[in-house]
Design an enzyme around this catalytic site. Structure first.
Site, PDB file in Angstrom:
ATOM      1  N   HIS A 469      -2.195   6.607   8.778  1.00 39.12           N
ATOM      2  CA  HIS A 469      -0.271   6.657   9.513  1.00 39.12           C
ATOM      3  C   HIS A 469      -0.856   7.437  10.184  1.00 39.12           C
ATOM      4  O   HIS A 469       0.141   6.597  11.624  1.00 39.12           O
ATOM      5  CB  HIS A 469       0.415   8.012   8.749  1.00 39.12           C
ATOM      6  CG  HIS A 469       1.856   7.849   8.461  1.00 39.12           C
ATOM      7  ND1 HIS A 469       2.403   7.419  10.568  1.00 39.12           N
ATOM      8  CD2 HIS A 469       3.437   7.701   7.594  1.00 39.12           C
ATOM      9  CE1 HIS A 469       3.526   7.310   9.817  1.00 39.12           C
ATOM     10  NE2 HIS A 469       3.587   7.699   8.496  1.00 39.12           N
ATOM     11  N   TYR A 585      15.449  14.797   6.198  1.00 44.95           N
ATOM     12  CA  TYR A 585      14.606  14.202   7.101  1.00 44.95           C
ATOM     13  C   TYR A 585      14.689  12.700   6.728  1.00 44.95           C
ATOM     14  O   TYR A 585      14.087  11.884   5.932  1.00 44.95           O
ATOM     15  CB  TYR A 585      13.521  14.582   7.075  1.00 44.95           C
ATOM     16  CG  TYR A 585      12.455  13.741   7.858  1.00 44.95           C
ATOM     17  CD1 TYR A 585      11.974  14.554   9.138  1.00 44.95           C
ATOM     18  CD2 TYR A 585      12.128  12.259   7.957  1.00 44.95           C
ATOM     19  CE1 TYR A 585      10.891  13.535   9.896  1.00 44.95           C
ATOM     20  CE2 TYR A 585      11.707  11.959   9.121  1.00 44.95           C
ATOM     21  CZ  TYR A 585      10.445  12.767  10.099  1.00 44.95           C
ATOM     22  OH  TYR A 585      10.062  12.071  11.361  1.00 44.95           O
ATOM     23  N   THR A 598       8.776   7.591  16.126  1.00 45.09           N
ATOM     24  CA  THR A 598       9.933   8.212  15.786  1.00 45.09           C
ATOM     25  C   THR A 598      10.818   9.042  16.433  1.00 45.09           C
ATOM     26  O   THR A 598      10.613   9.855  16.784  1.00 45.09           O
ATOM     27  CB  THR A 598       9.403   8.022  14.576  1.00 45.09           C
ATOM     28  OG1 THR A 598       8.402   9.372  14.124  1.00 45.09           O
ATOM     29  CG2 THR A 598       8.861   6.871  13.526  1.00 45.09           C
TER      30      THR A 598
END
Length: 768
Positions: A469, A585, A598
């Site tokens: 990630h 979230y 993000t």
């Protein structure tokens, strides 16, 4: 020894007759070809930088400006208003009338051209700072926004390359501390009682008037100096400094197209998909990929694409780092506990799919056994980071272990051929869940979790991926995945018996078996990491739900955003299963800004809670509840727009916290903000980012999206994809060790919540 012999270009020995030199011409040719390939890439990158640097103009426009100026000057028209003459008089060497005229025109034309380029670039940058278009409802475009769109199209240039817009993208805006705190308090109020909220409000006021001002000044300087005031710290502290396992906790996954199964031959499927990915990598290197444009006009940042291939996360004691290579001519392959290096480039070209299939098939047919400890080596990448970092230094820094590890870490990407078949069997929920689990974690030791991504190939020809990630977010992998699952079928195709197309005309390099020498202490570290990964695997409760009752088409009839519709359903489902509301979230992108990644949308709002309570209140009429639903979805859309346009909460708070840590200051307000658990963590997987995936023409090619592991020990991780007009996919994860969570129970609650909201919208007459 044949491989070792052919690896050197020449050898020599001294005899009584002189020096005897033996030249290996094939090796020298390989060296020559490699150098030519490298220089071609360098020249190509330099050419692309010039093109991107002059966009929205073009290098060829310089010639047009120069010829125009010179023609006018020769026609005794001075477009420079005397500047050419001034240059002739004051620049040495331009005294000659003819030479001076031409050189003066050339210098002036170049300066004029650069001025025009800068004007176009900064005008476009100024235009892209406008975000009012996001706050206008569908079909209600103001005259101001229409004029803006026209100007963006005018100044946006033609035929952009992948990075053409990078220099024109604005910087991420730094909000004021006061605005961020106000938004934060509004978002936290629904899940706190009055006493806790009043205490937190007092801490917030003290922070705003005191320490917040000091920390904000540091951030302000960084926002001026750095390209993006969030991204580097986000990558380092959220991802690379984490010392817990990245398997399940950080890495995410993607699954195959559900309704299409083009071949059941794993070597053929791997070959076609690998070839498409390599063509994609070539287009990426040449910047020939089209940038993502919202509404076919507004560009998104392309910075994250750079490290998609040839990238590995390298473990460290205190923090990891990303190693990215400019090129790689092989992939690393894992099958039945053994590792192989497979060349993808041969004699100046990429191997064709049928040649790749042959190489992969040789690996699948190889019946050799792994050496002791080799099978479980990948568990090191899935376990705790510190033991892996120490083991890498102690046991993998020299000899054959280093050479083999280099072959893996320097590969374009990693391919894992699994032993256990997985498939999507309609009506069999366990088959969907098993497929998702295989992609998220496998058996805990058959993925190289440190690679930018692992392509997973199952024995029945099904595929998926597992992605690290830190280097980029899910939309980047989704972009590649759309290319892979589309072009492997539409462009390349398969023969009737499922093999790749084409005839083998030349012999290609054989796969190279990687060798290991693992001492007992190293095997013990591997075994310890394996126990960690097994515990993680056993604790994951994962469900992949294919929701076919309705999709985006029906949500549009409800006249609301599909994302807001789903988020309200998630709030309702969570309240019904947990009996309370929780901090939620939702990830949104900030790629409208340069190097944006993000931001967090907080879907649990005062309006969403009021709506959910109304759904559970028999005293509320349906008409009243529908009004509350509309208010909740509108509030959610406003929060999403704020997050996308730099007015979010969490990234600003995160950066303030980082500055406080550098200054070694502990603040109770920041500690409270950063310690709150995200009990419900959600994300939408993008679909049809490109024009490759035409679901109107091929409705059976819907992709199942992907997912991630639970963020909180007592919470849920929910990823969803709006796949066309009629399907939704939900990937729901939690921990088996938590007695209050269940992925099956939560997905059932999601289905019921979706159905209830659908009935509310379609069966209730709106209040006039």
């Amino acid at each position: 020894m044949a491989e070792a012999h052919s690896a050197v270009a020449f050898s020599f020995q001294v005899t009584h007759e002189g020096v005897d030199v033996n030249v290996n011409h094939d090796a020298l040719k390989a060296v020559w070809d490699s150098g030519v390939h490298s220089w071609k890439k360098r020249l190509g990158k330099a050419k692309n930088k010039i093109k991107a640097g002059t966009y929205p103009g073009s290098p060829s426009s310089w010639l047009f400006v120069t010829v125009t100026v010179l023609s006018l000057r020769l026609a005794e028209v001075d477009p420079s208003f005397g500047l050419v003459g001034l240059l002739q008089r004051h620049i040495p060497g331009l005294n000659s009338e003819t030479t001076g005229l031409y050189m003066g025109c050339l210098i002036y034309s170049t300066l004029l051209w650069l001025g025009i380029i800068l004007f176009l670039k900064y005008t476009l940058k100024l235009l892209l700072m406008y975000h009012g278009w996001m706050y206008e409802g569908r079909g209600k475009i103001s005259i101001q926004t229409k004029a803006w769109l026209l100007l963006v199209r005018m100044f946006g240039g033609r035929k952009p390359m992948l990075n053409s817009y990078q220099a024109s993208l604005p910087k991420l805006v730094l909000p004021s501390v006061k605005d961020t705190i106000n938004r934060y308090l509004l978002s936290i109020k629904p899940i706190m009682d009055d006493e806790k909220f009043n205490h937190l409000s007092k801490l917030a006021v003290d922070f705003e008037k005191g320490l917040g001002k000091k920390l904000q000044r540091y951030l302000l300087v960084k926002s001026w100096w750095a390209t993006n005031y969030v991204t580097d710290w986000w990558e380092e502290y959220v991802y690379l400094r984490g010392r817990s396992p990245i398997m399940v906790n950080s890495n995410y996954y993607g699954v195959d197209a559900v309704l299409v199964h083009p071949t059941k031959i794993p070597a053929a499927r791997a070959a076609n998909v690998t070839y498409v990915m390599l063509q994609y990598r070539r287009d990426l290197d040449r910047e020939e990929l089209n940038p993502i444009l919202l509404n076919k006009t507004i560009p998104l940042c392309s910075a994250q694409y750079e490290r998609q291939f040839n990238t590995t996360r390298i473990p460290g004691i205190e923090g990891d780092r990303l190693m990215h290579l400019k090129d790689s001519k092989h992939v690393a392959v894992y099958h039945k506990g053994r590792f192989f290096k497979v060349y993808i480039h041969f004699k100046g070209r990429h191997l064709m799919p049928n040649e790749l299939e042959k190489s992969f098939q040789k690996i699948l047919d190889d019946e050799s056994l792994p050496v002791d400890g080799e099978e479980h080596i990948p568990a090191l990448t899935g376990g705790d980071r510190v033991p892996w970092a120490k083991a890498r230094t102690e046991f993998f820094s020299k000899g054959k272990n280093k050479a083999s590890l280099d072959a893996i870490e320097k590969a374009a990407f990693f391919i894992s051929f699994d032993d256990e078949a997985q498939d999507f069997i309609m009506g069999d929920q366990k088959s969907f869940d098993g497929f998702a689990g295989a992609m998220l974690h496998g058996n805990g030791y058959n993925r190289w979790f440190d690679k930018s991504f692992t392509l997973v190939v199952l024995p029945n020809g099904r595929i998926g991926f597992n992605a690290e990630h830190s280097w980029a977010d899910a939309p980047i992998m989704a972009h590649l995945w759309e290319y892979a699952v589309t072009d492997e079928y539409d462009v390349l195709g398969y023969t009737e018996d499922g093999h790749t197309k084409g005839d083998l005309t030349v012999s290609t390099p054989n796969p190279i078996r990687l060798e290991w020498d693992l001492p007992d202490p190293c095997k013990q570290v591997i075994e310890n990491s394996l126990q960690v990964t097994k515990q993680l695997v056993d604790d994951v409760d994962l469900r992949l739900l294919m929701h076919d009752a309705f999709g985006k088409g029906l949500m549009k009839k409800c006249k609301t955003s599909p994302d807001a519709f789903i988020q309200m359903a998630l709030q309702l489902a969570y309240y019904r299963t947990a009996g309370k509301f929780s901090l939620t979230y939702e990830s949104s992108m900030t790629r409208l800004f340069r190097e944006g990644r993000t931001e967090t949308v907080r879907p649990c709002t005062m309006e969403s809670c009021t709506f959910v309570r109304a759904m559970e209140d028999s005293n509320k009429t349906r008409e009243e509840t529908l009004v509350l639903f509309k208010k909740a979805t509108e509030r959610h859309q406003m929060g999403y727009r704020d997050a996308m346009t730099g007015k979010g909460i969490d990234r600003h708070m995160f950066c303030l916290y980082v500055v406080s840590k550098y200054l070694e200051i502990e603040d109770p307000f920041l500690t409270q903000v950063l310690s709150e658990p995200w009990t419900l963590s959600t994300s939408q997987t993008p679909h049809t980012q490109t024009d490759k995936l035409d679901l109107i023409k091929y409705p059976d090619r819907i992709a199942g999206g992907g997912g991630f592991g639970p963020v909180a020990d007592d919470g849920y991780g929910v990823s969803y994809i709006i796949a066309g007009e009629n399907y939704l996919f939900f990937h729901v994860s939690c921990k088996r060790s938590c007695p209050t969570t269940s992925s099956a129970k939560f997905t059932d609650a999601i289905c019921k919540a979706l159905a209830d909201i659908k009935d509310l919208c379609l069966d209730t007459k709106p209040v006039q």
